[in-house]
Design a protein around this motif. Structure first.
Motif, PDB file in Angstrom:
ATOM      1  N   PRO A  99       0.835  -1.198   0.000  1.00 49.23           N
ATOM      2  CA  PRO A  99       0.000   0.000   0.000  1.00 49.23           C
ATOM      3  C   PRO A  99       0.871   1.250   0.000  1.00 49.23           C
ATOM      4  N   GLY A 100       0.588   2.166  -0.876  1.00 47.79           N
ATOM      5  CA  GLY A 100       1.339   3.417  -0.924  1.00 47.79           C
ATOM      6  C   GLY A 100       2.401   3.468  -2.007  1.00 47.79           C
ATOM      7  N   ASP A 101       2.786   2.315  -2.564  1.00 48.51           N
ATOM      8  CA  ASP A 101       3.848   2.299  -3.583  1.00 48.51           C
ATOM      9  C   ASP A 101       3.456   3.083  -4.823  1.00 48.51           C
ATOM     10  N   ILE A 102       2.342   2.718  -5.383  1.00 52.62           N
ATOM     11  CA  ILE A 102       1.943   3.352  -6.643  1.00 52.62           C
ATOM     12  C   ILE A 102       1.507   4.783  -6.392  1.00 52.62           C
ATOM     13  N   ALA A 103       0.886   5.017  -5.208  1.00 51.30           N
ATOM     14  CA  ALA A 103       0.462   6.380  -4.887  1.00 51.30           C
ATOM     15  C   ALA A 103       1.648   7.331  -4.908  1.00 51.30           C
ATOM     16  N   SER A 104       2.831   6.849  -4.485  1.00 55.52           N
ATOM     17  CA  SER A 104       3.990   7.736  -4.537  1.00 55.52           C
ATOM     18  C   SER A 104       4.511   7.854  -5.965  1.00 55.52           C
ATOM     19  N   LEU A 105       4.354   6.786  -6.731  1.00 53.19           N
ATOM     20  CA  LEU A 105       4.846   6.805  -8.119  1.00 53.19           C
ATOM     21  C   LEU A 105       4.061   7.802  -8.968  1.00 53.19           C
ATOM     22  N   ILE A 106       2.743   7.852  -8.749  1.00 59.01           N
ATOM     23  CA  ILE A 106       1.947   8.670  -9.666  1.00 59.01           C
ATOM     24  C   ILE A 106       2.112  10.168  -9.397  1.00 59.01           C
ATOM     25  N   GLN A 107       2.872  10.521  -8.366  1.00 60.29           N
ATOM     26  CA  GLN A 107       3.144  11.946  -8.163  1.00 60.29           C
ATOM     27  C   GLN A 107       4.083  12.473  -9.242  1.00 60.29           C
ATOM     28  N   SER A 108       4.707  11.567  -9.966  1.00 62.92           N
ATOM     29  CA  SER A 108       5.700  12.002 -10.957  1.00 62.92           C
ATOM     30  C   SER A 108       5.093  12.040 -12.344  1.00 62.92           C
ATOM     31  N   ASP A 109       5.368  13.140 -13.057  1.00 62.06           N
ATOM     32  CA  ASP A 109       4.913  13.238 -14.440  1.00 62.06           C
ATOM     33  C   ASP A 109       5.986  12.778 -15.414  1.00 62.06           C
ATOM     34  N   ALA A 110       7.019  12.132 -14.892  1.00 59.29           N
ATOM     35  CA  ALA A 110       8.098  11.682 -15.771  1.00 59.29           C
ATOM     36  C   ALA A 110       7.555  10.694 -16.803  1.00 59.29           C
ATOM     37  N   VAL A 111       8.150  10.716 -17.972  1.00 59.06           N
ATOM     38  CA  VAL A 111       7.692   9.846 -19.048  1.00 59.06           C
ATOM     39  C   VAL A 111       8.198   8.428 -18.790  1.00 59.06           C
ATOM     40  N   ALA A 112       7.290   7.453 -18.853  1.00 61.55           N
ATOM     41  CA  ALA A 112       7.706   6.056 -18.727  1.00 61.55           C
ATOM     42  C   ALA A 112       8.066   5.516 -20.105  1.00 61.55           C
ATOM     43  N   PHE A 113       7.186   5.725 -21.034  1.00 59.05           N
ATOM     44  CA  PHE A 113       7.489   5.359 -22.425  1.00 59.05           C
ATOM     45  C   PHE A 113       6.555   6.115 -23.351  1.00 59.05           C
ATOM     46  N   ARG A 114       6.905   6.087 -24.615  1.00 54.95           N
ATOM     47  CA  ARG A 114       6.086   6.760 -25.605  1.00 54.95           C
ATOM     48  C   ARG A 114       5.690   5.742 -26.659  1.00 54.95           C
ATOM     49  N   VAL A 115       4.542   5.969 -27.251  1.00 55.65           N
ATOM     50  CA  VAL A 115       4.013   4.974 -28.166  1.00 55.65           C
ATOM     51  C   VAL A 115       3.556   5.661 -29.445  1.00 55.65           C
ATOM     52  N   THR A 116       3.942   5.081 -30.552  1.00 53.54           N
ATOM     53  CA  THR A 116       3.412   5.528 -31.832  1.00 53.54           C
ATOM     54  C   THR A 116       2.617   4.369 -32.428  1.00 53.54           C
ATOM     55  N   PHE A 117       1.324   4.573 -32.623  1.00 51.32           N
ATOM     56  CA  PHE A 117       0.512   3.512 -33.209  1.00 51.32           C
ATOM     57  C   PHE A 117       0.604   3.600 -34.714  1.00 51.32           C
ATOM     58  N   ASP A 118       0.801   2.438 -35.340  1.00 52.54           N
ATOM     59  CA  ASP A 118       0.945   2.445 -36.799  1.00 52.54           C
ATOM     60  C   ASP A 118      -0.394   2.642 -37.488  1.00 52.54           C
ATOM     61  N   GLY A 119      -1.431   2.066 -36.926  1.00 52.54           N
ATOM     62  CA  GLY A 119      -2.738   2.194 -37.575  1.00 52.54           C
ATOM     63  C   GLY A 119      -3.802   2.489 -36.540  1.00 52.54           C
ATOM     64  N   VAL A 120      -4.508   1.425 -36.169  1.00 54.41           N
ATOM     65  CA  VAL A 120      -5.613   1.564 -35.226  1.00 54.41           C
ATOM     66  C   VAL A 120      -5.068   1.946 -33.857  1.00 54.41           C
ATOM     67  N   VAL A 121      -5.760   2.890 -33.229  1.00 59.22           N
ATOM     68  CA  VAL A 121      -5.408   3.248 -31.864  1.00 59.22           C
ATOM     69  C   VAL A 121      -6.464   2.642 -30.952  1.00 59.22           C
TER      70      VAL A 121
END
Lengths: 678, 328
Positions: free
Chosen positions: A207-229
């Motif tokens: 409990p509390g792990d993810i709650a602390s993680l989501i305080q950060s707006d840092a990019v985890a990854f970026r995605v480019t969809f080739d076709g359907v999103v």
């Protein structure tokens, strides 16, 4: 070679600020005592130079060095690893200053400073570090230049010389960077995970792990969809799958038991529509590639494989930004059968905790034995019993699931997922927790989606015989906005908000932030991800797909550049100025006119030249030019004895030269003239 | 002093290079043909640094690490060209030194200059390692000259052909050393060394004539008188002429016979030793302001005094073909 000449005080006082500038970015990432010691040593050395204090003796230095080693050892436990190495390097540079009094020592410090730049990149390779690198290299190089001169020549001269040198070196760097064949894989030990203090998902959930993680707006990854999103609610990016609970914390497996082996429960057959996308993953300390559910094994690139929980893992460490081409089948069915040890794992619960939860589950099971019906009942329970989604849940006691389900009823996704799986297991339904990200926001600039740390999420999967693993997201039952929109919308419902950086709060900040992210996206995608694969893929388009061809092209390009640089260096070096002062002034004037396209022809005499261009000059420029021509032509026919007359003519031509504009469009207009220093 | 293998290698390399340097008349301009360039120890260290950075970048798959490694590689390569260019076009315009006695150091002045529009910092001159270790350097301003001084040890009397002179620079970064050899077609006169052991003017051989038993050194000069027409020029007391308006003439007790003769035949020892003794006497006679003559095998210089005479005597002694047969 007599290189060990004493180091003059002025040179030392130039060196120290550069040492400080190069080491400064490390300060926040090292233990405070190291930053303090290094800063103090630099200041002390400056004071010692100014006050002529004696430098410490040999034994003092040995004692300091031993103390530094001991300090690093105490701070880090071992003297290897990136951060410990960086700490040691900065300390060694600072300690070197305490004995620095000759040229050779200065050279050693400067070379060490070059190397220190690299340790910075191990931690941060963002776009701005390019600028920082160039500035630092210019500064260090200027000091090297200064060290070679016999007499000092002003820091501007040295800086501009270093800048020129770097300008010539940049094309070489680019060619080498693009064409030098990259080799994949680490050559020696990979950096330990404990070293990197990267924010990111961990492999356990309390409990509390993810709650602390989501305080950060840092990019985890970026995605480019080739076709359907895929729809927003279908964007589940799978990470670690957690099988084992000690009643409070969830782990991938029990300590000592080892990770589960992949079997039929992770079978994936492509089914339904495929979604092709490119995932550019920021550096990770864990080997998970957060692939969109579900990624069948046949579609994975080399180096990637599925684990027992159908999460995609990389066999190579993900230390650098890496780009993967992936394919997802959101409608695929996960798992054909769950038997034996794995089934036991999916039903494991700690024996004597959370009694009320067990009682409730047993109760439900008696009434509705089917897995799907049980899950629906649990979701209804969350929906109807006043559960709330909040970032700041109350502290839970020892039986944390009991406390959550029956007392607090306020929690975050990890509370919902954890308690849901506990309920299901207690009711005899195989279940597990899945960590990952949910969502993906379309970038305002550029056709790509961003998944941030704030999209971190936890959900559950239950096993239904005949249907395989089914995803159940209990958070969605409580806070549908979290899934439909994003975390901020979900929190707004409760009047809560995250503490965001300034970029998130104002429109201008958001606008800038989007563009900055786009730049960073391109940077990550093309520059930081430029490894062996991308290099081969890009260069094969111009027919340089293998390393032999790359080396061939590289050799040719470097040879060409070297020839150009050599020609430039020799030309500037051998360009002569006239020895006669009068002729020198005349040459300056003609050079200046040549810049405006009015230079003399090689074989043209001064009178013919003046006659030719006179028509294209006007006003002050014309008068100045006429004066200069007159003085020069007279001067040329003077005999050697007329030194007085020569001096007068020189004054005249110099005065005329100052009146000729530096640059002008011939015959049209003249620009404001610049004050000439010489 | 034994040489380390590294030094020995370097000397061998130097000797190999020097064999292809012809004697050249001054002024000489440093052209592109004969400029050599090698990394300095710092340059090798820099190369190792770049290599280490490259390895590190590869190990950590670090793009910026590659950028840094390649940028520094570029910096090194550019520095090589700039070091080379820093030496091009420099003239060795003049090169001279005063005659000294064998065994002492001659100071050779070198006039370096160039016509380039940029300054040429840190230009050094030195001898081959096997000759002497002296170095001197200067920052040449744009299109200007500078004077360097190099001490050159001498061993033997006679003509000393100047050894090759290295002009070198490590500017701008000190990672490379560019150098060239110039062997000026200039020779330097080396006077013989003066004997320091034997007593000066031993009674038996310092003069001739009936007064040979007396100490001429204190007695052959008597007084000064006014100049009369016909007095020999070398009797005029030139130093006094500067103070008084009218010339005075040194008067000697016995002008013909009491003049000092330094005579080879009156000396003992091997020829080189006799040359050294003669040298010493010439120097001493000159210091006292005496007149002296010099009688050597096959050549005789009549008595005279003054700097020119001293030079003439020393030059003759320096270039004397020593008789093969030692005196018995």
């Amino acid at each position: 070679m007599a290189e060990t000449k004493p180091l003059p005080r002025e040179r030392l006082l130039r060196l120290l600020p550069v040492v400080a500038i190069v080491l400064a970015p490390h300060a926040p990432h090292l233990p405070p005592w190291i930053a303090l010691v290094v800063g103090a040593l630099i200041l002390w050395r400056a004071a010692a130079a100014l006050r002529a204090w004696p430098l410490p003796g040999r034994w003092m230095r040995v004692a300091l060095t031993v103390a530094a080693f001991a300090g690093v050892w105490i701070s880090f436990g071992r003297s290897s690893g990136q951060v410990a190495g960086t700490a040691m390097l900065t300390l060694m540079i600072a300690l070197k200053l305490t004995e620095l009094n000759d040229r050779r020592g200065e050279m050693v410090v400067l070379l060490l400073l070059y190397f220190t730049l690299f340790t910075h990149f191990l931690r941060d390779q963002a776009l701005w570090t390019v600028l920082w690198m160039l500035v630092a290299v210019v500064l260090i190089t200027a000091l090297l230049i200064d060290g070679q001169r016999l007499q000092r020549a002003g820091w501007r001269t040295d800086l501009s010389a270093a800048g020129r040198l770097l300008l010539l070196a940049l094309p070489l760097m680019l060619v080498l960077w693009v064409l030098f064949p990259r080799i994949s894989g680490p050559l020696w030990g990979t950096p330990g995970a404990s070293d990197s203090a990267r924010t990111g998902m961990s492999e356990t959930m309390s409990p509390g792990d993810i709650a602390s993680l989501i305080q950060s707006d840092a990019v985890a990854f970026r995605v480019t969809f080739d076709g359907v999103v895929p729809e927003k609610r279908a964007r589940y990016w799978r990470g670690p799958v957690l099988w084992f609970s000690d009643g409070r914390t969830w782990y991938p497996h029990r300590r000592g038991l080892g990770p589960p082996e992949r079997d039929a429960s992770a079978d994936l057959a492509p089914q339904g529509a495929a979604i092709d996308y490119q995932l550019t993953l920021e550096p990770q300390s864990l080997p998970y590639v957060f692939a969109l559910d579900y990624a069948p094994p046949g579609t994975l690139p080399a180096d990637l494989q599925l684990d027992a929980g159908a999460a995609v893992r990389s066999t190579a460490p993900l230390r650098a930004t890496t780009r993967f081409a992936l394919r997802a089948y959101p409608e695929a069915r996960l798992g054909t059968s769950l038997r034996g040890a794995l089934r036991e794992r999916a039903l494991q619960l700690p024996a004597d905790v959370n009694p009320r939860t067990r009682a409730l589950a047993a109760d439900w099971r008696r009434q509705t034995p089917q897995a799907v019906a049980l899950a629906q009942r649990a979701l209804a329970f969350y929906r109807n019993e006043g559960f709330a989604y909040t970032l700041s849940p109350p502290l839970l006691g020892a039986d944390s699931v009991d406390a959550f389900l029956f007392d607090a009823r306020r929690g975050f996704c990890e509370h919902f997922a954890g308690s849901f799986v506990t309920l299901m297991r207690a009711a005899g339904v195989p279940a597990r927790v899945v960590l990952g990200y949910q969502g993906a926001e379309r970038s305002q600039v550029g056709d790509y989606y961003i998944v941030r740390q704030s999209d971190a999420h936890a959900w559950a999967e239950i096993w239904v015989d005949g249907a395989g693993w089914l995803r159940i997201d209990p958070t969605a039952a409580v806070a549908p906005d979290r899934i439909e929109f994003n975390i901020d919308t979900a929190l707004e419902q409760r009047g809560e908000q995250r503490t965001l950086p300034w970029t998130g709060q104002w429109a201008v900040g958001a606008w800038l932030g989007a563009r900055w992210d786009f730049l960073n996206m391109q940077w990550d995608r093309w520059i930081l991800a430029y490894g062996p694969e991308l290099q081969r893929a890009l260069l094969s388009r111009v027919g340089l797909g293998d390393w032999q061809h790359m080396l061939l092209a590289l050799t040719a390009a470097v040879a060409l550049l070297m020839a150009v640089i050599a020609a430039l260096a020799v030309r500037t070096s051998l360009r002569e100025v006239a020895r006669d002062p009068l002729a020198r002034e005349w040459q300056r004037i003609t050079h200046r006119l040549a810049r405006s396209g009015l230079g003399p022809e090689p074989q043209e005499g001064p009178l013919a030249y003046a006659e030719r261009i006179r028509g294209q000059l006007q006003g002050d420029t014309l008068r100045a030019f006429n004066d200069a021509t007159d003085a020069y032509v007279r001067g040329r026919y003077l005999t050697a004895q007329d030194s007085d007359a020569a001096a007068v003519l020189h004054t005249r031509i110099a005065a005329a030269r100052r009146r000729v504009p530096v640059l002008f469009a011939a015959g049209l207009r003249r620009r404001p003239q610049r004050a000439d220093k010489s | 002093m034994p040489l380390r293998p590294q030094q020995r290698l370097r000397r061998a390399f130097e000797a190999w290079l020097l064999r292809r340097v012809p004697r050249q008349a001054l002024p000489q301009r440093v052209g592109r043909r004969r400029v050599y360039i090698m990394p300095t120890p710092a340059g090798y260290a820099f190369g190792a640094l770049v290599f280490a950075l490259w390895l590190g970048a590869m190990n950590y798959a670090n793009s910026m690490g590659f950028a840094l490694a390649f940028l520094l590689a570029g910096v090194g390569l550019v520095a090589m060209h700039l070091t080379h260019a820093n030496l091009l076009g420099i003239h060795l315009r003049q090169c001279h030194g005063k005659a000294v006695h064998a065994g002492t150091e001659a100071v050779i002045t070198l006039d370096l200059g160039h016509d380039g529009a940029r300054p040429r910092p840190a230009i050094f001159a030195h001898w081959p390692q096997s000759v002497a270790a002296d170095r001197d350097g200067a920052d040449l301003p744009a299109s200007d000259t500078a004077r360097l001084r190099l001490a050159l040890p001498t061993e033997h009397r006679g003509w000393l052909s100047l050894p090759p002179i290295a002009l070198e620079t490590t500017f701008p970064l000190g990672l490379f050393r560019a150098w060239t050899w110039i062997r000026p077609d200039i020779r330097l006169l080396v006077y013989p060394a003066a004997d320091t052991r034997s007593p000066s003017f031993p009674q038996a051989n310092h003069a001739e004539g009936e007064d040979s038993g007396r100490h001429l050194g204190r007695e052959h000069f008597d007084s000064l008188r006014d100049y009369r027409h016909g007095d020999p020029r070398h009797d005029i007391h030139w130093k006094r002429l500067a103070k008084d308006s009218k010339p005075t003439v040194k008067q000697f007790l016995d002008t013909a016979d009491r003049r000092l003769w330094i005579d080879w035949q009156a000396l003992s020892g091997d020829p080189e030793s006799r040359i050294r003794q003669c040298t010493r006497m010439v120097l001493e006679a000159h210091r006292h302001g005496w007149q002296w003559g010099l009688r050597l095998p096959g050549v005789s210089l009549p008595p005279d005094s003054g700097d020119a005479h001293r030079h003439q005597c020393l030059r003759t002694l320096a270039l004397l073909d020593a008789p093969a047969t030692p005196h018995g």
